[in-house]
Design a protein around this motif. Structure first.
Motif, PDB file in Angstrom:
ATOM      1  N   LEU A  18       3.565   1.763 -14.764  1.00  0.00           N
ATOM      2  CA  LEU A  18       3.098   0.768 -14.588  1.00  0.00           C
ATOM      3  C   LEU A  18       3.816  -0.375 -13.269  1.00  0.00           C
ATOM      4  O   LEU A  18       2.906  -1.330 -12.643  1.00  0.00           O
ATOM      5  N   ALA A  19       4.741   0.153 -12.253  1.00  0.00           N
ATOM      6  CA  ALA A  19       4.970  -0.309 -11.358  1.00  0.00           C
ATOM      7  C   ALA A  19       4.255  -0.194 -10.343  1.00  0.00           C
ATOM      8  O   ALA A  19       3.759  -1.153  -9.772  1.00  0.00           O
ATOM      9  N   GLY A  20       3.077   1.042 -10.473  1.00  0.00           N
ATOM     10  CA  GLY A  20       2.319   1.216  -9.363  1.00  0.00           C
ATOM     11  C   GLY A  20       1.373   0.190  -9.778  1.00  0.00           C
ATOM     12  O   GLY A  20       0.153  -0.380  -8.655  1.00  0.00           O
ATOM     13  N   GLU A  21       0.841   0.107 -10.984  1.00  0.00           N
ATOM     14  CA  GLU A  21      -0.734  -0.620 -11.753  1.00  0.00           C
ATOM     15  C   GLU A  21      -0.408  -1.864 -10.837  1.00  0.00           C
ATOM     16  O   GLU A  21      -0.723  -3.218 -10.293  1.00  0.00           O
ATOM     17  N   ARG A  22       0.892  -2.637 -10.935  1.00  0.00           N
ATOM     18  CA  ARG A  22       1.275  -4.177 -11.317  1.00  0.00           C
ATOM     19  C   ARG A  22       1.514  -3.855  -8.823  1.00  0.00           C
ATOM     20  O   ARG A  22       1.476  -5.542  -8.612  1.00  0.00           O
ATOM     21  N   THR A  23       1.837  -3.698  -8.379  1.00  0.00           N
ATOM     22  CA  THR A  23       1.740  -3.142  -7.455  1.00  0.00           C
ATOM     23  C   THR A  23       0.383  -3.390  -6.932  1.00  0.00           C
ATOM     24  O   THR A  23       0.196  -3.898  -5.494  1.00  0.00           O
ATOM     25  N   GLU A  24      -0.825  -2.244  -7.472  1.00  0.00           N
ATOM     26  CA  GLU A  24      -1.723  -2.741  -6.922  1.00  0.00           C
ATOM     27  C   GLU A  24      -2.709  -4.000  -7.068  1.00  0.00           C
ATOM     28  O   GLU A  24      -3.375  -4.730  -6.665  1.00  0.00           O
ATOM     29  N   LYS A  25      -1.505  -4.680  -8.005  1.00  0.00           N
ATOM     30  CA  LYS A  25      -2.605  -5.871  -7.677  1.00  0.00           C
ATOM     31  C   LYS A  25      -2.077  -6.877  -7.040  1.00  0.00           C
ATOM     32  O   LYS A  25      -2.478  -7.941  -6.311  1.00  0.00           O
TER      33      LYS A  25
ATOM     34  N   ALA B  35      -8.640  -9.516 -16.842  1.00  0.00           N
ATOM     35  CA  ALA B  35      -8.651  -7.746 -17.466  1.00  0.00           C
ATOM     36  C   ALA B  35      -7.819  -6.318 -17.543  1.00  0.00           C
ATOM     37  O   ALA B  35      -7.552  -5.830 -18.697  1.00  0.00           O
ATOM     38  N   ARG B  36      -6.850  -6.588 -16.304  1.00  0.00           N
ATOM     39  CA  ARG B  36      -5.434  -4.950 -16.235  1.00  0.00           C
ATOM     40  C   ARG B  36      -4.652  -5.633 -16.940  1.00  0.00           C
ATOM     41  O   ARG B  36      -3.885  -4.834 -17.098  1.00  0.00           O
TER      42      ARG B  36
ATOM     43  N   GLU C 211       0.558  -1.302  -0.170  1.00  0.00           N
ATOM     44  CA  GLU C 211       0.134  -0.121  -0.091  1.00  0.00           C
ATOM     45  C   GLU C 211       0.812   1.596  -0.028  1.00  0.00           C
ATOM     46  O   GLU C 211       0.391   2.298  -0.719  1.00  0.00           O
ATOM     47  N   ARG C 212       1.938   1.167   1.151  1.00  0.00           N
ATOM     48  CA  ARG C 212       2.989   2.728   0.460  1.00  0.00           C
ATOM     49  C   ARG C 212       3.421   2.697   0.056  1.00  0.00           C
ATOM     50  O   ARG C 212       3.761   3.600  -0.778  1.00  0.00           O
ATOM     51  N   ALA C 213       4.216   1.354  -0.828  1.00  0.00           N
ATOM     52  CA  ALA C 213       4.651   1.430  -1.810  1.00  0.00           C
ATOM     53  C   ALA C 213       3.944   2.070  -3.054  1.00  0.00           C
ATOM     54  O   ALA C 213       3.835   3.237  -4.520  1.00  0.00           O
ATOM     55  N   ALA C 214       2.632   1.424  -3.003  1.00  0.00           N
ATOM     56  CA  ALA C 214       1.600   1.947  -4.654  1.00  0.00           C
ATOM     57  C   ALA C 214       1.085   3.562  -4.387  1.00  0.00           C
ATOM     58  O   ALA C 214       1.179   4.255  -6.220  1.00  0.00           O
ATOM     59  N   GLU C 215       1.075   3.836  -3.258  1.00  0.00           N
ATOM     60  CA  GLU C 215       1.266   5.678  -2.676  1.00  0.00           C
ATOM     61  C   GLU C 215       2.028   6.103  -3.686  1.00  0.00           C
ATOM     62  O   GLU C 215       1.984   7.090  -4.274  1.00  0.00           O
ATOM     63  N   LEU C 216       3.557   5.430  -3.094  1.00  0.00           N
ATOM     64  CA  LEU C 216       4.781   6.110  -3.974  1.00  0.00           C
ATOM     65  C   LEU C 216       4.673   6.308  -4.864  1.00  0.00           C
ATOM     66  O   LEU C 216       5.086   7.483  -6.167  1.00  0.00           O
ATOM     67  N   PHE C 217       4.457   5.345  -5.661  1.00  0.00           N
ATOM     68  CA  PHE C 217       4.174   5.488  -7.084  1.00  0.00           C
ATOM     69  C   PHE C 217       3.140   6.063  -8.189  1.00  0.00           C
ATOM     70  O   PHE C 217       3.678   6.958  -8.723  1.00  0.00           O
ATOM     71  N   ARG C 218       2.195   6.110  -7.439  1.00  0.00           N
ATOM     72  CA  ARG C 218       0.846   6.959  -7.738  1.00  0.00           C
ATOM     73  C   ARG C 218       1.650   8.469  -8.345  1.00  0.00           C
ATOM     74  O   ARG C 218       1.036   9.649  -8.546  1.00  0.00           O
ATOM     75  N   HIS C 219       2.167   8.857  -6.725  1.00  0.00           N
ATOM     76  CA  HIS C 219       3.214   9.976  -6.871  1.00  0.00           C
ATOM     77  C   HIS C 219       3.834  10.165  -7.811  1.00  0.00           C
ATOM     78  O   HIS C 219       3.378  11.261  -8.490  1.00  0.00           O
ATOM     79  N   GLU C 220       4.307   9.229  -8.151  1.00  0.00           N
ATOM     80  CA  GLU C 220       5.768   9.895  -9.091  1.00  0.00           C
ATOM     81  C   GLU C 220       4.759   9.813 -10.496  1.00  0.00           C
ATOM     82  O   GLU C 220       5.657  10.227 -11.766  1.00  0.00           O
ATOM     83  N   ALA C 221       3.555   8.780 -10.705  1.00  0.00           N
ATOM     84  CA  ALA C 221       3.681   8.805 -12.187  1.00  0.00           C
ATOM     85  C   ALA C 221       2.365  10.013 -12.333  1.00  0.00           C
ATOM     86  O   ALA C 221       2.695  10.500 -13.048  1.00  0.00           O
ATOM     87  N   ARG C 222       1.651  10.391 -11.577  1.00  0.00           N
ATOM     88  CA  ARG C 222       1.013  12.155 -11.362  1.00  0.00           C
ATOM     89  C   ARG C 222       2.329  13.039 -11.989  1.00  0.00           C
ATOM     90  O   ARG C 222       2.302  14.065 -12.333  1.00  0.00           O
ATOM     91  N   MET C 223       3.641  13.061 -11.616  1.00  0.00           N
ATOM     92  CA  MET C 223       4.277  13.690 -11.692  1.00  0.00           C
ATOM     93  C   MET C 223       5.119  13.825 -13.478  1.00  0.00           C
ATOM     94  O   MET C 223       5.777  13.968 -13.631  1.00  0.00           O
ATOM     95  N   GLY C 224       4.143  12.552 -14.159  1.00  0.00           N
ATOM     96  CA  GLY C 224       4.183  11.914 -15.098  1.00  0.00           C
ATOM     97  C   GLY C 224       5.167  11.224 -15.519  1.00  0.00           C
ATOM     98  O   GLY C 224       5.881  10.615 -17.006  1.00  0.00           O
ATOM     99  N   ASP C 225       6.478  10.457 -14.471  1.00  0.00           N
ATOM    100  CA  ASP C 225       6.961   9.288 -14.939  1.00  0.00           C
ATOM    101  C   ASP C 225       6.389   7.278 -15.428  1.00  0.00           C
ATOM    102  O   ASP C 225       5.642   7.595 -14.018  1.00  0.00           O
TER     103      ASP C 225
END
Length: 187
Positions: free
Chosen positions: A138-145, A180-181, A119-133
């Motif tokens: 991709l890492a965030g989506e996989r971490t959510e899985k 599906a994802r 959950e913490r890693a997904a939060e961090l990945f989401r933040h970086e993804a919002r910054m355009g990374d």
């Protein structure tokens, strides 16, 4: 004739003890713990440590350490016999009680810790993804899985431990959701 029967019985005990020892090692326990528990489980009467050492060919120190650990897990109980100063040991014979305790005290705890990390890693990945990374997305989506799979695992394991029943429908639902994802799903 009884000596041959005793020899066959001892061989059968060793086969069971060795098999249980190997299974215990798969769970991350020391094999000697499984071997000792199995000998006690098969025994009609509580046994002293010296008898276990002789039957299993292990040292007094190995037996003592394993018996103490088995006592802490609640799968072996120490008994005093009237007129004898030695400690005798007997096994918990409710196998499900033992397995569910390990699941509750070890596997569920580990799943909880993994879930927090995911959950913490997904939060961090989401933040970086919002910054355009893009790689963070991709890492965030996989971490959510992984997060969802861990939640499903917790649910299944809790149901198994609490009710002694396993409903795999949450796992099947997760599998459909993950497929599906997936960018590699087949048409």
């Amino acid at each position: 004739m009884r000596a041959v029967a005793n020899e066959r019985e001892r061989e059968a005990e060793r086969l069971v003890a060795d098999a249980v020892g190997r299974l215990m090692e798969l769970w991350g326990f020391r094999g000697v713990m499984g071997r000792i528990w199995a000998m006690l489980y098969l025994s009609e009467e509580p046994l002293p440590a010296s008898e276990l050492c002789g039957r299993l060919g292990i040292s007094t120190g190995a037996a003592s350490m394993a018996l103490n650990e088995l006592e802490r897990w609640g799968v072996v109980q120490r008994r005093k016999m009237t007129g004898n100063r030695k400690s005798f040991f007997e096994a918990e014979i409710d196998v499900w009680k033992m397995v569910s305790r390990v699941f509750r005290e070890r596997e569920l705890v580990q799943l909880g810790e993994a879930l927090q990390a995911f959950e913490r890693a997904a939060e961090l990945f989401r933040h970086e993804a919002r910054m355009g990374d893009r790689s963070a997305r991709l890492a965030g989506e996989r971490t959510e899985k992984l997060t969802e799979l861990t939640r499903v695992g917790q649910t299944l394991l809790r149901a198994l431990v609490d009710r002694g029943q396993l409903d795999v429908r949450p796992l099947l639902a997760w599998t459909r959701w993950a497929r599906a994802r997936s960018p590699w799903r087949s048409a």
